[in-house]
Design an enzyme around this catalytic site. Structure first.
Site, PDB file in Angstrom:
ATOM      1  N   ASP A  13       0.792  -1.244   0.000  1.00 15.08           N
ATOM      2  CA  ASP A  13       0.000   0.000   0.000  1.00 15.08           C
ATOM      3  C   ASP A  13       0.825   1.295   0.000  1.00 15.08           C
ATOM      4  O   ASP A  13       0.501   2.235   0.741  1.00 15.08           O
ATOM      5  CB  ASP A  13      -0.962   0.013   1.206  1.00 15.08           C
ATOM      6  CG  ASP A  13      -1.999  -1.106   1.159  1.00 15.08           C
ATOM      7  OD1 ASP A  13      -1.970  -1.907   0.217  1.00 15.08           O
ATOM      8  OD2 ASP A  13      -2.839  -1.176   2.079  1.00 15.08           O
ATOM      9  N   ASP A  51      -4.512  -0.933  -1.866  1.00 15.64           N
ATOM     10  CA  ASP A  51      -5.807  -0.766  -1.220  1.00 15.64           C
ATOM     11  C   ASP A  51      -6.740  -0.172  -2.282  1.00 15.64           C
ATOM     12  O   ASP A  51      -6.387   0.829  -2.923  1.00 15.64           O
ATOM     13  CB  ASP A  51      -5.625   0.192  -0.032  1.00 15.64           C
ATOM     14  CG  ASP A  51      -6.606  -0.046   1.109  1.00 15.64           C
ATOM     15  OD1 ASP A  51      -7.009  -1.207   1.341  1.00 15.64           O
ATOM     16  OD2 ASP A  51      -6.971   0.943   1.781  1.00 15.64           O
ATOM     17  N   HIS A  53     -10.690   0.572  -2.835  1.00 14.18           N
ATOM     18  CA  HIS A  53     -12.071   0.581  -2.351  1.00 14.18           C
ATOM     19  C   HIS A  53     -13.044   1.203  -3.348  1.00 14.18           C
ATOM     20  O   HIS A  53     -12.713   2.221  -3.972  1.00 14.18           O
ATOM     21  CB  HIS A  53     -12.163   1.397  -1.048  1.00 14.18           C
ATOM     22  CG  HIS A  53     -11.312   0.895   0.068  1.00 14.18           C
ATOM     23  ND1 HIS A  53     -11.349  -0.395   0.524  1.00 14.18           N
ATOM     24  CD2 HIS A  53     -10.386   1.540   0.843  1.00 14.18           C
ATOM     25  CE1 HIS A  53     -10.502  -0.525   1.534  1.00 14.18           C
ATOM     26  NE2 HIS A  53      -9.893   0.628   1.741  1.00 14.18           N
ATOM     27  N   LYS A 111      -6.928  -5.129  -2.834  1.00 11.46           N
ATOM     28  CA  LYS A 111      -7.663  -5.611  -1.660  1.00 11.46           C
ATOM     29  C   LYS A 111      -8.614  -4.517  -1.186  1.00 11.46           C
ATOM     30  O   LYS A 111      -8.392  -3.331  -1.472  1.00 11.46           O
ATOM     31  CB  LYS A 111      -6.710  -6.015  -0.538  1.00 11.46           C
ATOM     32  CG  LYS A 111      -5.849  -4.883  -0.055  1.00 11.46           C
ATOM     33  CD  LYS A 111      -4.835  -5.373   0.941  1.00 11.46           C
ATOM     34  CE  LYS A 111      -4.060  -4.204   1.498  1.00 11.46           C
ATOM     35  NZ  LYS A 111      -4.902  -3.199   2.159  1.00 11.46           N
ATOM     36  N   CYS A 156      -2.090  -2.827   7.716  1.00 10.25           N
ATOM     37  CA  CYS A 156      -1.994  -3.783   6.612  1.00 10.25           C
ATOM     38  C   CYS A 156      -0.747  -4.651   6.695  1.00 10.25           C
ATOM     39  O   CYS A 156      -0.792  -5.842   6.392  1.00 10.25           O
ATOM     40  CB  CYS A 156      -2.094  -3.060   5.288  1.00 10.25           C
ATOM     41  SG  CYS A 156      -3.789  -2.469   5.043  1.00 10.25           S
TER      42      CYS A 156
HETATM   43  C1  VGL Z   1      -4.824   0.612   5.695  1.00 16.23           C
HETATM   44  C2  VGL Z   1      -6.424   1.526   7.057  1.00 16.23           C
HETATM   45  C3  VGL Z   1      -7.377   1.412   6.061  1.00 16.23           C
HETATM   46  C4  VGL Z   1      -3.402   0.192   5.522  1.00 16.23           C
HETATM   47  C5  VGL Z   1      -5.759   0.479   4.683  1.00 16.23           C
HETATM   48  O1  VGL Z   1      -2.932   0.087   4.359  1.00 16.23           O
HETATM   49  O2  VGL Z   1      -2.715  -0.033   6.547  1.00 16.23           O
HETATM   50  N1  VGL Z   1      -5.186   1.115   6.888  1.00 16.23           N
HETATM   51  N2  VGL Z   1      -7.030   0.893   4.867  1.00 16.23           N
HETATM   52 ZN    ZN Z   2      -8.381   0.963   3.266  1.00 13.34          ZN
END
Ligand code: VGL
Ligand code: ZN
Length: 209
Positions: A13, A51, A53, A111, A156
Protein backbone atom coordinates in the site's frame (compact mmCIF):
# COMPACT_ATOMS: atom_id res chain seq x y z
CA UNK A 1 20.28 -12.06 6.35
CA UNK A 2 20.74 -13.75 2.96
CA UNK A 3 17.80 -13.38 0.58
CA UNK A 4 16.99 -16.71 -1.11
CA UNK A 5 15.43 -17.46 -4.52
CA UNK A 6 12.08 -18.45 -2.97
CA UNK A 7 11.78 -15.25 -0.91
CA UNK A 8 9.26 -12.59 -1.89
CA UNK A 9 9.17 -8.90 -1.00
CA UNK A 10 5.58 -7.82 -0.35
CA UNK A 11 5.38 -4.03 -0.78
CA UNK A 12 2.18 -2.98 0.96
CA UNK A 13 0.00 0.00 0.00
CA UNK A 14 2.62 2.62 -0.93
CA UNK A 15 -0.18 4.79 -2.31
CA UNK A 16 -0.74 8.54 -2.43
CA UNK A 17 -3.54 8.51 0.15
CA UNK A 18 -1.23 6.95 2.78
CA UNK A 19 1.55 9.49 2.14
CA UNK A 20 1.80 13.13 3.30
CA UNK A 21 -0.97 15.16 1.65
CA UNK A 22 -3.15 12.07 1.20
CA UNK A 23 -6.59 11.36 2.66
CA UNK A 24 -5.30 8.90 5.29
CA UNK A 25 -1.75 10.17 5.51
CA UNK A 26 0.65 8.13 7.63
CA UNK A 27 3.37 10.31 9.20
CA UNK A 28 6.51 10.08 7.00
CA UNK A 29 4.68 7.56 4.80
CA UNK A 30 6.72 8.50 1.75
CA UNK A 31 9.95 7.78 3.63
CA UNK A 32 9.43 4.04 3.21
CA UNK A 33 10.29 4.41 -0.48
CA UNK A 34 14.05 4.93 -0.05
CA UNK A 35 14.66 1.78 2.06
CA UNK A 36 12.30 -0.22 -0.20
CA UNK A 37 14.40 0.78 -3.21
CA UNK A 38 17.56 -0.25 -1.33
CA UNK A 39 16.34 -3.76 -0.48
CA UNK A 40 14.38 -4.45 -3.69
CA UNK A 41 17.41 -5.44 -5.84
CA UNK A 42 18.13 -8.35 -3.48
CA UNK A 43 14.79 -10.02 -4.27
CA UNK A 44 13.95 -12.20 -7.27
CA UNK A 45 10.25 -11.79 -6.52
CA UNK A 46 8.31 -8.65 -5.65
CA UNK A 47 4.54 -8.39 -5.15
CA UNK A 48 2.74 -5.07 -4.61
CA UNK A 49 -0.54 -4.59 -2.79
CA UNK A 50 -2.96 -1.75 -3.52
CA UNK A 51 -5.81 -0.77 -1.22
CA UNK A 52 -8.69 -0.48 -3.71
CA UNK A 53 -12.07 0.58 -2.35
CA UNK A 54 -15.34 1.40 -4.11
CA UNK A 55 -16.61 4.92 -3.15
CA UNK A 56 -19.48 3.39 -1.14
CA UNK A 57 -17.15 1.20 0.93
CA UNK A 58 -18.31 0.18 4.41
CA UNK A 59 -15.00 1.21 6.06
CA UNK A 60 -15.56 4.90 5.24
CA UNK A 61 -17.02 7.02 8.06
CA UNK A 62 -18.73 9.11 5.37
CA UNK A 63 -20.94 6.11 4.54
CA UNK A 64 -22.24 5.88 8.15
CA UNK A 65 -24.34 8.96 8.94
CA UNK A 66 -23.28 10.63 12.21
CA UNK A 67 -19.97 8.75 12.44
CA UNK A 68 -16.52 10.32 12.39
CA UNK A 69 -13.27 8.92 11.02
CA UNK A 70 -11.28 6.79 13.53
CA UNK A 71 -14.41 5.78 15.50
CA UNK A 72 -15.23 2.06 15.58
CA UNK A 73 -18.54 0.39 14.84
CA UNK A 74 -19.90 -3.14 14.91
CA UNK A 75 -20.46 -4.62 11.47
CA UNK A 76 -21.82 -8.07 10.67
CA UNK A 77 -18.28 -9.53 10.82
CA UNK A 78 -17.17 -7.71 13.98
CA UNK A 79 -15.57 -4.43 14.97
CA UNK A 80 -14.48 -2.10 12.19
CA UNK A 81 -12.54 1.14 12.52
CA UNK A 82 -14.03 3.84 10.31
CA UNK A 83 -11.60 5.70 8.05
CA UNK A 84 -11.63 8.86 5.98
CA UNK A 85 -12.52 8.16 2.35
CA UNK A 86 -9.27 6.81 0.89
CA UNK A 87 -7.86 4.76 -1.98
CA UNK A 88 -11.01 4.91 -4.08
CA UNK A 89 -10.65 2.79 -7.22
CA UNK A 90 -9.32 4.76 -10.15
CA UNK A 91 -8.52 7.95 -8.22
CA UNK A 92 -5.20 9.76 -7.79
CA UNK A 93 -5.20 8.84 -4.09
CA UNK A 94 -5.29 5.14 -4.92
CA UNK A 95 -2.32 5.36 -7.29
CA UNK A 96 1.10 4.23 -6.13
CA UNK A 97 3.28 7.10 -4.93
CA UNK A 98 4.95 8.52 -8.06
CA UNK A 99 8.45 7.98 -6.59
CA UNK A 100 7.88 4.24 -6.12
CA UNK A 101 9.74 2.55 -8.94
CA UNK A 102 9.44 -1.23 -8.97
CA UNK A 103 8.67 -2.16 -12.59
CA UNK A 104 10.00 -5.67 -11.88
CA UNK A 105 7.05 -6.43 -9.53
CA UNK A 106 5.31 -9.57 -10.78
CA UNK A 107 1.86 -9.11 -9.27
CA UNK A 108 -0.35 -6.30 -7.98
CA UNK A 109 -2.78 -7.66 -5.38
CA UNK A 110 -5.81 -5.40 -4.95
CA UNK A 111 -7.66 -5.61 -1.66
CA UNK A 112 -10.67 -3.97 -0.02
CA UNK A 113 -12.65 -3.98 -3.27
CA UNK A 114 -15.76 -5.64 -1.79
CA UNK A 115 -18.17 -2.96 -0.58
CA UNK A 116 -19.33 -4.91 2.48
CA UNK A 117 -16.00 -5.87 4.06
CA UNK A 118 -12.63 -4.26 4.69
CA UNK A 119 -9.34 -6.03 4.10
CA UNK A 120 -6.23 -4.95 5.98
CA UNK A 121 -4.44 -8.17 5.18
CA UNK A 122 -3.11 -9.00 1.75
CA UNK A 123 -4.21 -12.61 2.37
CA UNK A 124 -7.70 -12.51 3.90
CA UNK A 125 -10.47 -9.97 4.18
CA UNK A 126 -11.16 -8.80 7.74
CA UNK A 127 -12.05 -11.47 10.23
CA UNK A 128 -10.55 -14.05 7.89
CA UNK A 129 -13.74 -14.85 6.02
CA UNK A 130 -12.56 -14.81 2.43
CA UNK A 131 -9.10 -15.25 0.92
CA UNK A 132 -7.71 -12.81 -1.67
CA UNK A 133 -5.93 -15.53 -3.63
CA UNK A 134 -2.41 -14.36 -2.71
CA UNK A 135 -1.66 -17.47 -0.62
CA UNK A 136 -2.49 -19.70 -3.59
CA UNK A 137 -0.35 -17.53 -5.84
CA UNK A 138 2.66 -17.82 -3.54
CA UNK A 139 2.15 -21.55 -3.09
CA UNK A 140 1.84 -22.17 -6.82
CA UNK A 141 5.00 -20.14 -7.45
CA UNK A 142 6.90 -21.92 -4.65
CA UNK A 143 7.44 -18.73 -2.65
CA UNK A 144 7.65 -19.51 1.04
CA UNK A 145 9.26 -16.63 2.90
CA UNK A 146 7.53 -13.26 2.92
CA UNK A 147 9.39 -10.00 3.65
CA UNK A 148 7.08 -7.05 4.25
CA UNK A 149 7.59 -3.32 3.76
CA UNK A 150 5.33 -0.31 3.23
CA UNK A 151 2.21 1.07 4.95
CA UNK A 152 0.90 0.88 7.50
CA UNK A 153 3.09 -1.05 9.95
CA UNK A 154 0.29 -1.56 12.50
CA UNK A 155 -2.54 -2.28 10.04
CA UNK A 156 -1.99 -3.78 6.61
CA UNK A 157 1.60 -4.87 7.27
CA UNK A 158 0.75 -6.38 10.67
CA UNK A 159 -2.37 -8.23 9.54
CA UNK A 160 -0.59 -9.52 6.45
CA UNK A 161 2.40 -10.75 8.48
CA UNK A 162 0.16 -12.49 11.04
CA UNK A 163 -1.88 -14.14 8.29
CA UNK A 164 1.31 -15.30 6.58
CA UNK A 165 2.31 -17.04 9.81
CA UNK A 166 -1.14 -18.67 10.07
CA UNK A 167 -0.64 -19.95 6.54
CA UNK A 168 2.65 -21.52 7.61
CA UNK A 169 4.84 -18.99 5.83
CA UNK A 170 7.82 -17.24 7.39
CA UNK A 171 7.05 -13.54 7.86
CA UNK A 172 9.80 -10.94 8.23
CA UNK A 173 8.91 -7.26 8.62
CA UNK A 174 11.55 -4.73 7.55
CA UNK A 175 10.89 -2.14 10.25
CA UNK A 176 12.59 0.96 8.84
CA UNK A 177 10.88 0.35 5.49
CA UNK A 178 7.47 0.76 7.22
CA UNK A 179 5.63 3.62 8.95
CA UNK A 180 2.72 3.27 11.41
CA UNK A 181 -0.69 4.91 11.88
CA UNK A 182 -0.48 4.24 15.69
CA UNK A 183 -4.16 4.55 16.59
CA UNK A 184 -4.92 3.90 20.30
CA UNK A 185 -1.92 1.71 21.03
CA UNK A 186 -2.07 -0.27 17.79
CA UNK A 187 1.72 -0.52 17.41
CA UNK A 188 2.30 -2.07 20.84
CA UNK A 189 -0.70 -4.36 20.40
CA UNK A 190 0.51 -5.65 17.05
CA UNK A 191 4.09 -6.11 18.25
CA UNK A 192 2.79 -8.29 21.08
CA UNK A 193 0.98 -10.36 18.44
CA UNK A 194 4.19 -10.55 16.38
CA UNK A 195 5.95 -12.07 19.38
CA UNK A 196 3.28 -14.74 19.88
CA UNK A 197 3.01 -15.61 16.18
CA UNK A 198 6.73 -15.68 15.40
CA UNK A 199 6.76 -12.68 13.06
CA UNK A 200 10.39 -11.55 12.82
CA UNK A 201 11.26 -7.83 12.71
CA UNK A 202 14.52 -6.76 11.06
CA UNK A 203 16.05 -3.55 9.63
CA UNK A 204 16.91 -2.89 6.00
CA UNK A 205 20.63 -2.97 6.87
CA UNK A 206 20.18 -6.62 7.85
CA UNK A 207 19.51 -7.25 4.14
CA UNK A 208 21.80 -4.80 2.37
CA UNK A 209 24.50 -4.26 4.99
C1 VGL B 1 -4.82 0.61 5.70
C2 VGL B 1 -6.42 1.53 7.06
C3 VGL B 1 -7.38 1.41 6.06
C4 VGL B 1 -3.40 0.19 5.52
C5 VGL B 1 -5.76 0.48 4.68
O1 VGL B 1 -2.93 0.09 4.36
O2 VGL B 1 -2.71 -0.03 6.55
N1 VGL B 1 -5.19 1.11 6.89
N2 VGL B 1 -7.03 0.89 4.87
ZN1 ZN C 1 -8.38 0.96 3.27
Amino acid sequence: MRILPHDVLLVVDVQNDFCPGGALAVAEGDQVIEPIHRIAPFFEHIVLTQDWHPANHTSFAANHPGKQPFESIQLSYGEQTLWPVHCVQGTKGAEFHPALHLPQAELIQHKGYEREIDSYSAFFENYRKTPTGLASYLRERGLGRVFLAGLAYDYCIAYSALDARQLGLDAIVVRDACRAIDLSGSVARMEAEFGKAGVVVIESKDICG
